[in-house]
Design a protein around this motif. Structure first.
Motif, PDB file in Angstrom:
ATOM      1  N   LEU A 244       0.828  -1.209   0.000  1.00 53.57           N
ATOM      2  CA  LEU A 244       0.000   0.000   0.000  1.00 53.57           C
ATOM      3  C   LEU A 244       0.861   1.256   0.000  1.00 53.57           C
ATOM      4  O   LEU A 244       0.597   2.200  -0.748  1.00 53.57           O
ATOM      5  CB  LEU A 244      -0.895   0.027   1.238  1.00 53.57           C
ATOM      6  N   SER A 245       1.886   1.253   0.833  1.00 49.36           N
ATOM      7  CA  SER A 245       2.766   2.423   0.921  1.00 49.36           C
ATOM      8  C   SER A 245       3.509   2.648  -0.387  1.00 49.36           C
ATOM      9  O   SER A 245       3.655   3.787  -0.841  1.00 49.36           O
ATOM     10  CB  SER A 245       3.768   2.243   2.066  1.00 49.36           C
TER      11      SER A 245
ATOM     12  N   SER B   8       0.970   3.906  -2.957  1.00 51.84           N
ATOM     13  CA  SER B   8       0.580   5.282  -2.620  1.00 51.84           C
ATOM     14  C   SER B   8       1.676   6.274  -2.983  1.00 51.84           C
ATOM     15  O   SER B   8       1.397   7.412  -3.354  1.00 51.84           O
ATOM     16  CB  SER B   8       0.278   5.407  -1.123  1.00 51.84           C
ATOM     17  N   ALA B   9       2.921   5.847  -2.867  1.00 52.03           N
ATOM     18  CA  ALA B   9       4.047   6.710  -3.230  1.00 52.03           C
ATOM     19  C   ALA B   9       4.272   6.743  -4.743  1.00 52.03           C
ATOM     20  O   ALA B   9       5.061   7.547  -5.239  1.00 52.03           O
ATOM     21  CB  ALA B   9       5.321   6.240  -2.525  1.00 52.03           C
ATOM     22  N   GLY B  10       3.586   5.859  -5.465  1.00 53.00           N
ATOM     23  CA  GLY B  10       3.696   5.841  -6.919  1.00 53.00           C
ATOM     24  C   GLY B  10       4.916   5.114  -7.460  1.00 53.00           C
ATOM     25  O   GLY B  10       5.336   5.355  -8.591  1.00 53.00           O
TER      26      GLY B  10
ATOM     27  N   PHE C 287      -2.684   3.284  -7.815  1.00 59.58           N
ATOM     28  CA  PHE C 287      -2.392   4.374  -6.885  1.00 59.58           C
ATOM     29  C   PHE C 287      -3.632   4.828  -6.123  1.00 59.58           C
ATOM     30  O   PHE C 287      -3.588   5.024  -4.910  1.00 59.58           O
ATOM     31  CB  PHE C 287      -1.787   5.545  -7.672  1.00 59.58           C
ATOM     32  N   ILE C 288      -4.740   4.974  -6.818  1.00 55.72           N
ATOM     33  CA  ILE C 288      -5.943   5.545  -6.199  1.00 55.72           C
ATOM     34  C   ILE C 288      -6.475   4.679  -5.051  1.00 55.72           C
ATOM     35  O   ILE C 288      -6.611   5.169  -3.925  1.00 55.72           O
ATOM     36  CB  ILE C 288      -7.025   5.841  -7.261  1.00 55.72           C
TER      37      ILE C 288
ATOM     38  N   ALA D 199      -4.966   2.369  -3.320  1.00 56.95           N
ATOM     39  CA  ALA D 199      -3.936   2.250  -2.281  1.00 56.95           C
ATOM     40  C   ALA D 199      -3.877   3.512  -1.433  1.00 56.95           C
ATOM     41  O   ALA D 199      -3.753   3.441  -0.211  1.00 56.95           O
ATOM     42  CB  ALA D 199      -2.577   1.977  -2.919  1.00 56.95           C
ATOM     43  N   THR D 200      -3.992   4.659  -2.066  1.00 54.61           N
ATOM     44  CA  THR D 200      -3.943   5.924  -1.347  1.00 54.61           C
ATOM     45  C   THR D 200      -5.162   6.073  -0.438  1.00 54.61           C
ATOM     46  O   THR D 200      -5.036   6.489   0.717  1.00 54.61           O
ATOM     47  CB  THR D 200      -3.859   7.110  -2.330  1.00 54.61           C
ATOM     48  N   VAL D 201      -6.332   5.709  -0.943  1.00 55.48           N
ATOM     49  CA  VAL D 201      -7.557   5.798  -0.139  1.00 55.48           C
ATOM     50  C   VAL D 201      -7.471   4.860   1.062  1.00 55.48           C
ATOM     51  O   VAL D 201      -7.742   5.258   2.193  1.00 55.48           O
ATOM     52  CB  VAL D 201      -8.805   5.488  -0.997  1.00 55.48           C
TER      53      VAL D 201
ATOM     54  N   SER E 227      -4.866   3.583   2.550  1.00 60.30           N
ATOM     55  CA  SER E 227      -3.845   4.055   3.478  1.00 60.30           C
ATOM     56  C   SER E 227      -4.352   5.238   4.301  1.00 60.30           C
ATOM     57  O   SER E 227      -4.159   5.295   5.521  1.00 60.30           O
ATOM     58  CB  SER E 227      -2.583   4.449   2.705  1.00 60.30           C
ATOM     59  N   ALA E 228      -5.021   6.183   3.659  1.00 63.92           N
ATOM     60  CA  ALA E 228      -5.541   7.361   4.366  1.00 63.92           C
ATOM     61  C   ALA E 228      -6.624   6.966   5.369  1.00 63.92           C
ATOM     62  O   ALA E 228      -6.641   7.475   6.498  1.00 63.92           O
ATOM     63  CB  ALA E 228      -6.090   8.374   3.364  1.00 63.92           C
TER      64      ALA E 228
END
Length: 138
Positions: free
Chosen positions: A8-9, A12-14, A88-89, A91-93, A95-96
């Motif tokens: 996930l990290s 999220s970092a791309g 990315f999308i 994973a970012t959600v 993680s947040a």
């Protein structure tokens, strides 16, 4: 195990696996990072610290249990959305949301019930409503 949070990290970092390996000056290979993400191997402390720093997360975040799992996340695909962007999308959600829930837990507060946004032009009661709103053209 750190697999899910590491992946996930990274997403999220791309970073791709290879890009993350390059970011940590090839301390370990992309294949090794992939094995960490699949929980087939566990990194040593030096590698774990270096990965956390490269990803902008704490070691504690990487080694703690995941709180949630978002299943069935779909995004609108367009010619502008790359495969990397599609990963990315969500994973970012995820993680947040995990970080937010951790903060609630630390502070001992409960999540509030979701309320319809005032002035939002659509009523959302089920998935089909959200999909309709997402595809609505103004």
């Amino acid at each position: 195990m750190i697999g899910k949070r590491l992946k996930l990290s990274r997403l999220s970092a791309g970073f791709s696996l290879r890009e993350l390996s390059d970011k940590i000056d090839n301390l370990v290979s992309a294949q090794a990072i992939g094995k960490y993400e699949r929980d087939e191997m566990m990194p040593g402390s030096k590698v774990l610290i270096t990965l956390a720093q490269a990803l902008g997360v704490s070691v504690n975040y990487l080694v703690s249990e995941s709180l949630i799992n978002l299943d069935g996340v779909e995004i609108c695909k367009s010619a502008l959305t790359s495969e990397k962007g599609e990963a990315f999308i969500p994973a970012t959600v995820e993680s947040a949301v995990e970080r937010y829930l951790e903060i609630e837990d630390i502070l001992g507060i409960k999540s509030q019930e979701w309320k319809q946004l005032q002035g939002f032009p659509f009523s959302i009661y089920e998935i089909a409503d959200a999909e309709s709103a997402a595809f609505h053209q103004s």
